[in-house]
Motif scaffolding. Structure first.
Motif, mmCIF file in Angstrom:
data_model
loop_
_atom_site.group_PDB
_atom_site.id
_atom_site.type_symbol
_atom_site.label_atom_id
_atom_site.label_comp_id
_atom_site.label_asym_id
_atom_site.label_seq_id
_atom_site.Cartn_x
_atom_site.Cartn_y
_atom_site.Cartn_z
ATOM 1 N N GLY A 15 3.822 37.165 12.701
ATOM 2 C CA GLY A 15 3.918 37.182 11.276
ATOM 3 C C GLY A 15 4.942 38.084 10.305
ATOM 4 N N GLY A 16 5.655 38.872 11.255
ATOM 5 C CA GLY A 16 6.704 39.640 10.779
ATOM 6 C C GLY A 16 8.129 38.845 10.893
ATOM 7 N N SER A 17 9.287 39.744 10.356
ATOM 8 C CA SER A 17 10.479 38.990 10.004
ATOM 9 C C SER A 17 11.504 39.915 11.004
ATOM 10 N N LEU A 18 12.552 39.083 11.481
ATOM 11 C CA LEU A 18 13.903 39.945 11.681
ATOM 12 C C LEU A 18 14.990 38.923 11.309
ATOM 13 N N ARG A 19 16.118 39.837 11.169
ATOM 14 C CA ARG A 19 17.291 38.992 10.865
ATOM 15 C C ARG A 19 18.522 39.441 11.963
ATOM 16 N N LEU A 20 18.762 38.336 12.850
ATOM 17 C CA LEU A 20 20.005 38.417 13.338
ATOM 18 C C LEU A 20 21.193 38.230 12.938
ATOM 19 N N SER A 21 22.251 38.875 13.102
ATOM 20 C CA SER A 21 23.775 38.921 12.900
ATOM 21 C C SER A 21 24.539 38.294 14.179
ATOM 22 N N CYS A 22 25.595 37.662 13.936
ATOM 23 C CA CYS A 22 26.736 37.263 14.942
ATOM 24 C C CYS A 22 28.074 37.249 14.317
ATOM 25 N N THR A 23 29.033 38.035 14.793
ATOM 26 C CA THR A 23 30.211 38.397 14.152
ATOM 27 C C THR A 23 31.257 37.987 15.084
ATOM 28 N N ALA A 24 32.111 36.968 14.792
ATOM 29 C CA ALA A 24 33.465 36.598 15.540
ATOM 30 C C ALA A 24 34.517 37.360 15.538
ATOM 31 N N SER A 25 35.093 38.053 16.445
ATOM 32 C CA SER A 25 35.973 39.035 16.519
ATOM 33 C C SER A 25 37.374 38.599 16.229
ATOM 34 N N GLU A 26 37.646 37.276 16.418
ATOM 35 C CA GLU A 26 38.803 36.515 16.242
ATOM 36 C C GLU A 26 39.145 36.106 14.847
ATOM 37 N N ARG A 27 40.062 36.692 14.050
ATOM 38 C CA ARG A 27 40.175 36.348 12.671
ATOM 39 C C ARG A 27 40.914 34.998 12.685
ATOM 40 N N THR A 28 41.701 34.539 13.626
ATOM 41 C CA THR A 28 42.602 33.287 13.426
ATOM 42 C C THR A 28 41.696 32.281 13.961
ATOM 43 N N VAL A 29 40.696 32.280 14.777
ATOM 44 C CA VAL A 29 40.052 30.989 15.169
ATOM 45 C C VAL A 29 39.697 30.013 13.847
ATOM 46 N N SER A 30 39.897 29.011 14.529
ATOM 47 C CA SER A 30 39.103 27.762 13.500
ATOM 48 C C SER A 30 37.727 27.294 14.084
ATOM 49 N N ILE A 31 37.020 27.824 13.216
ATOM 50 C CA ILE A 31 35.515 27.668 13.529
ATOM 51 C C ILE A 31 35.002 26.363 13.275
ATOM 52 N N TRP A 32 34.526 25.501 14.146
ATOM 53 C CA TRP A 32 33.772 24.319 13.732
ATOM 54 C C TRP A 32 32.131 24.496 13.525
ATOM 55 N N THR A 33 31.616 25.255 14.359
ATOM 56 C CA THR A 33 30.257 25.425 14.100
ATOM 57 C C THR A 33 29.706 26.805 14.857
ATOM 58 N N ILE A 34 28.784 27.560 14.460
ATOM 59 C CA ILE A 34 28.255 28.469 15.065
ATOM 60 C C ILE A 34 26.801 28.255 15.200
ATOM 61 N N GLY A 35 26.109 28.626 16.474
ATOM 62 C CA GLY A 35 24.753 28.202 16.764
ATOM 63 C C GLY A 35 24.068 29.499 17.271
ATOM 64 N N TRP A 36 22.699 29.101 17.053
ATOM 65 C CA TRP A 36 21.957 30.139 17.991
ATOM 66 C C TRP A 36 21.047 29.307 18.823
ATOM 67 N N PHE A 37 20.918 29.871 20.055
ATOM 68 C CA PHE A 37 20.180 29.499 21.206
ATOM 69 C C PHE A 37 19.149 30.739 21.569
ATOM 70 N N ARG A 38 18.094 30.053 22.273
ATOM 71 C CA ARG A 38 17.417 31.339 22.910
ATOM 72 C C ARG A 38 16.695 30.846 24.186
ATOM 73 N N GLN A 39 16.575 31.711 25.026
ATOM 74 C CA GLN A 39 15.883 31.577 26.464
ATOM 75 C C GLN A 39 14.767 32.548 26.708
#
Length: 119
Positions: A15-39
């Motif tokens: 019932g609780g909450s969490l917030r995950l973050s993900c930062t890309a280190s490369e400034r010049t990369v042309s990003i199409w999409t970022i996704g989250w997966f779990r295992q």
């Protein structure tokens, strides 16, 4: 490949909450999409959510729809996964992954962050 740094995992009660973050280190990369997966232990890795970088369109697995929200901060090359109403079955290692406009496949992966939901 682009280095992705994740944070925000932890232990939370059902019932609780969490917030995950993900930062890309490369400034010049042309990003199409970022996704989250779990295992989860003993299970295959599964898609959780993704966000299109240019338009902001978001996609979710049925199991997390209406509970999780993915968002992006383009200026800081960061993606967030807000997880609400967490369930024990959400327990897993969560990974973010990045696809560039050039290759349009998830080539870069984060190190993973553990999310544990107790009942």
């Amino acid at each position: 490949q682009v280095q992705l740094v994740e944070s925000g995992g932890g232990l939370v009660q059902a019932g609780g909450s969490l917030r995950l973050s993900c930062t890309a280190s490369e400034r010049t990369v042309s990003i199409w999409t970022i996704g989250w997966f779990r295992q989860a232990p003993g299970k295959e890795r599964e898609f959780v959510a993704s966000v299109n970088w240019s338009g902001g369109s978001a996609y979710y697995a049925d199991s997390v729809k209406d509970r999780f929200t993915i968002s992006r901060d383009s200026a800081n090359r960061t993606v967030y996964l807000q997880m609400n109403s967490l369930k024990p079955e959400d327990t897993a290692v969560y990974y973010c992954a990045l696809a560039t406009n050039t290759r349009r496949r998830y080539d870069s992966w984060g190190q993973g962050t553990q999310v544990t939901v107790s009942s």
